[in-house]
Design an enzyme around this catalytic site. Structure first.
Site, PDB file in Angstrom:
ATOM      1  N   GLU A 163      93.482 -35.214  98.880  1.00  0.00           N
ATOM      2  CA  GLU A 163      92.587 -36.288  99.322  1.00  0.00           C
ATOM      3  C   GLU A 163      93.066 -36.994 100.588  1.00  0.00           C
ATOM      4  OE1 GLU A 163      93.331 -35.691  96.193  1.00  0.00           O
ATOM      5  OE2 GLU A 163      91.402 -35.385  95.211  1.00  0.00           O
ATOM      6  N   ASP A 183      87.050 -42.675  92.050  1.00  0.00           N
ATOM      7  CA  ASP A 183      88.401 -43.078  91.627  1.00  0.00           C
ATOM      8  C   ASP A 183      89.478 -42.445  92.518  1.00  0.00           C
ATOM      9  OD1 ASP A 183      87.672 -43.832  88.404  1.00  0.00           O
ATOM     10  OD2 ASP A 183      86.422 -42.369  89.419  1.00  0.00           O
ATOM     11  N   PHE A 184      89.147 -41.297  93.090  1.00  0.00           N
ATOM     12  CA  PHE A 184      90.154 -40.563  93.876  1.00  0.00           C
ATOM     13  C   PHE A 184      90.435 -41.228  95.219  1.00  0.00           C
ATOM     14  CE2 PHE A 184      88.665 -36.355  91.698  1.00  0.00           C
ATOM     15  CZ  PHE A 184      89.023 -36.869  90.478  1.00  0.00           C
ATOM     16  N   HIS A 234      87.779 -41.536  85.892  1.00  0.00           N
ATOM     17  CA  HIS A 234      86.645 -40.878  86.551  1.00  0.00           C
ATOM     18  C   HIS A 234      85.360 -41.693  86.417  1.00  0.00           C
ATOM     19  CE1 HIS A 234      89.443 -37.521  86.083  1.00  0.00           C
ATOM     20  NE2 HIS A 234      88.754 -36.859  86.984  1.00  0.00           N
TER      21      HIS A 234
END
Lengths: 326, 329
Positions: free
Chosen positions: A60, A85-86, A129
């Site tokens: 990411e 969330d990432f 998530h």
């Protein structure tokens, strides 16, 4: 009426932007033949090839950072973070780099990128998530933050995001993906900073974002039967925020309820409430401003607990009733 | 002029004189900056690259204006080597409107896109993915450009290093990862922070060729960088260069250097000063005399003094500048 899903609307905007502008390209995990985590990029690699629809490793920070570097050097990257969330593992590039470069460099560089990501709960994906972290990015000067609730808005706002010269955080809601609505063919844009009054009313103003817009509209229907006229405003973009439309509505109704799925504590609802309280709209208030938001807990897995963690139609309706009692 | 010093880049004697002059620019600029900080003339903090002049000057000299660099918090040398004007850099440190960043960035954020300088960076390791993105642009736009990503030894323990190297490798991007291993990440000896003898070995994990060179040897720097650039231009992907060097000064202005000995510092200053080594090389090659060298130093000192005069004469940003350029309109 050209009915399309929210997901198809996102896909169409990406498709049209790729067709129109050579400098637009997509990058992200599984966005190639798989079509993206939720299917938003389906069919695009077949149409535009793997140079412009770039499936990446699970990295990411590199995805976001490569987008920053490419944006600074003449490209218009759109990267997908599979789950919002990432952003935690991409945040340096978004917050310390993308958001600041134009200012920090005295206006001599710009970072025209779009981060697309799926947020929200309701899919049983549990704590890592399901979050709604859009307010994190709304806090950062230099970023624009978009949160469409309808297929029409998703397409038009995404086109605007791609044309924008600034880094734009584009929050899609997972539960919106299957919703349908009118989506005109071809490119159209919706200006940032223009709220949409999804339902006009005279007794209570509900400012709602994302999935909560739909819940608020249900509440408006219910309330109508009880003789209460509810106005539902969707800001559509948190940054820039069309506070004027909200204040105008509050002056008319005298009652304000702000609803979002994100955790209420330190949430965007506090910002909206404060801006209204600081404005001359304050004098029109017949009751204290109310906020509804997610409980201050990590999102639980079990379906009932998951539902209880965020505002439901019944909670919003009760809040409207309680505002009307004052 | 002839070609007295053997090198893979085909640099002429004049080229080496130019590089030597740049090395003095970097040395004298940073020495001046240190003096100005100590005198309270400029504020904030600063990270000096005194002792590391060969890496920046040798590698930067091989780049064209259209090539890109990303730099670090210890980045004055990279900017000077990429031909960002010292006048504007100094004005930036003085917070002047005519600084590289209109006074908004300061020491850690000097950028100059017109010269191919994508900026120095206050976040350790953040330049890796950005450099990869710039190289991706070059590849997608079909431009014959190379990006050099300067970084320090400590940054190779950041996740961004590993993510970016992998991405650059799978996409065979025209980027050179240039690690200046000055042996300390702030106070931490890199020997205690990694369990491998050479940082360049890390390239192998991503299918990237890694080389370790003496970063204070100007010819070694030129040769390794040239080969990496040529490889990148031919579409054969990235290279990881680890250039061993030493920062003569502390990490930042407040560093008392209690984590290393004065003996160690003296050893490097006496035996591995890149300016002394390069001067010796050029004199031995017959392209420089001691007198000419002193003349270069004096000239560059004057240029740095002029930069200070330029900076002090610059106007301060108006109060309204606070709100300008948060967004592109």
């Amino acid at each position: 009426m050209r009915e399309r899903t929210y997901l198809e609307a996102v896909n169409e905007a990406l498709d049209e932007a790729l067709a129109e502008d050579e400098s637009v390209f997509l990058l992200g995990e599984d966005i190639g033949v798989y079509g993206g985590g939720f299917g938003a990029t389906k069919g695009l690699i077949e149409k535009y090839g793997n140079k412009r629809v770039r499936a990446t490793p699970i990295s990411e920070s590199a995805i976001a950072g490569a987008a920053v570097g490419a944006a600074m050097t003449g490209m218009r990257p759109i990267f997908e973070l599979q789950f919002s969330d990432f952003i935690t593992i991409a945040l340096d590039q978004i917050v310390n780099q993308a958001a600041k470069i134009h200012y920090m460099y005295g206006g001599k560089a710009s970072v025209p990128l779009v981060m697309r990501t799926a947020g929200g709960s309701g899919t049983g994906a549990a704590a890592q998530h399901s979050q709604s972290l859009e307010n994190w990015t709304a806090h950062i000067p230099g970023l624009k933050v978009v949160q469409p609730s309808t297929p029409y808005d998703a397409k038009g706002l995404l086109h605007t995001a791609i044309e924008d010269q600034n880094p734009v955080m584009f929050y899609e809601h997972k539960l919106c993906y299957k919703m349908t609505g009118d989506v005109p063919a071809g490119k159209y844009t919706i200006p940032f900073g223009v709220a949409d009054i999804k339902q006009t009313g005279t007794d209570v103003t509900i400012v709602a974002t994302g999935i909560m817009v739909h819940k608020a509209l249900k509440v408006a229907e219910q309330a109508q039967e009880a003789g209460i006229s509810v106005e539902v405003i969707d800001p559509r973009t948190l940054v820039p925020l069309d506070i004027e439309t909200i204040i105008t509505s509050v002056k008319k109704t005298g009652r304000l309820l702000v609803v979002h799925e994100a955790v209420k504590r330190s949430g965007f609802g506090g910002e909206v409430a404060s801006l209204v309280a600081e404005s001359d709209g304050f004098y029109a208030l017949k009751a204290p401003i109310k906020r509804l938001g997610g409980e201050a807990v990590p999102m639980p897995y079990q379906p009932q607990l998951e539902q209880n963690a965020i505002p439901q139609v019944s909670n919003i309706y009760e809040a409207v009733l309680s505002l009307m009692k004052q | 002029m002839g070609q007295s010093i053997q090198n893979k880049a085909g640099l002429t004697d004049q080229d080496f004189l130019n590089i030597y002059q740049k090395m003095w620019d970097i040395r004298l600029f940073d020495e001046k900056v240190e003096t100005l900080f100590l005198a309270g003339k400029i504020h904030g903090t600063t990270h000096l690259s005194i002792g590391q002049e060969a890496t920046a000057a040798g590698s930067g000299y091989l780049l064209r204006p259209t090539d890109w660099i990303t730099s670090t918090h210890r980045g004055h040398g990279h900017s000077i080597a990429k031909n960002t004007e010292m006048n504007q850099m100094m004005a930036e440190l003085f917070g002047r409107e005519n600084g590289t960043n209109n006074g908004k960035g300061g020491s850690m954020h000097i950028a100059d896109l017109d010269k191919g300088n994508l900026g120095s960076n206050g976040i350790v390791g953040a330049g890796y993915p950005i450099a990869v993105g710039a190289a991706l642009s070059s590849q997608m736009q079909g431009k014959d450009q190379v990006t050099i990503c300067y970084a320090g030894d400590g940054s190779t323990n950041e996740g961004s290093f590993h993510e970016a190297l992998n991405l650059a490798s799978i996409w065979q991007l025209p980027v050179v990862f240039f690690i200046e291993n000055n042996q300390y990440g702030m106070s931490s000896s890199i020997k205690e922070m990694v369990n491998i003898p050479h940082l360049s070995e890390r390239g192998a994990a991503y299918g990237i060729e890694g080389v370790t060179i003496d970063g204070n040897d100007i010819v070694a720097v030129v040769d390794a960088t040239y080969q990496a650039i040529e490889k990148a231009k031919k579409g054969r992907g990235p290279t990881l260069i680890e250039a061993k060097t030493y920062r003569f000064k502390g990490h930042s202005k407040s560093d008392q250097r209690i984590y290393r000995t004065r003996e160690e510092e003296l050893h490097w200053e006496t035996n591995h000063d890149p300016l002394q080594l390069t001067e010796k090389l050029l004199i031995q090659a017959g392209i420089l005399t001691k007198e000419a060298s002193q003349q270069i130093e004096a000239n560059r000192k004057e240029a740095v003094e002029q930069a200070v005069i330029f900076a002090e004469a610059g106007t301060l940003p108006a109060a309204s500048a606070l709100y300008e350029n948060v967004y592109v309109d």
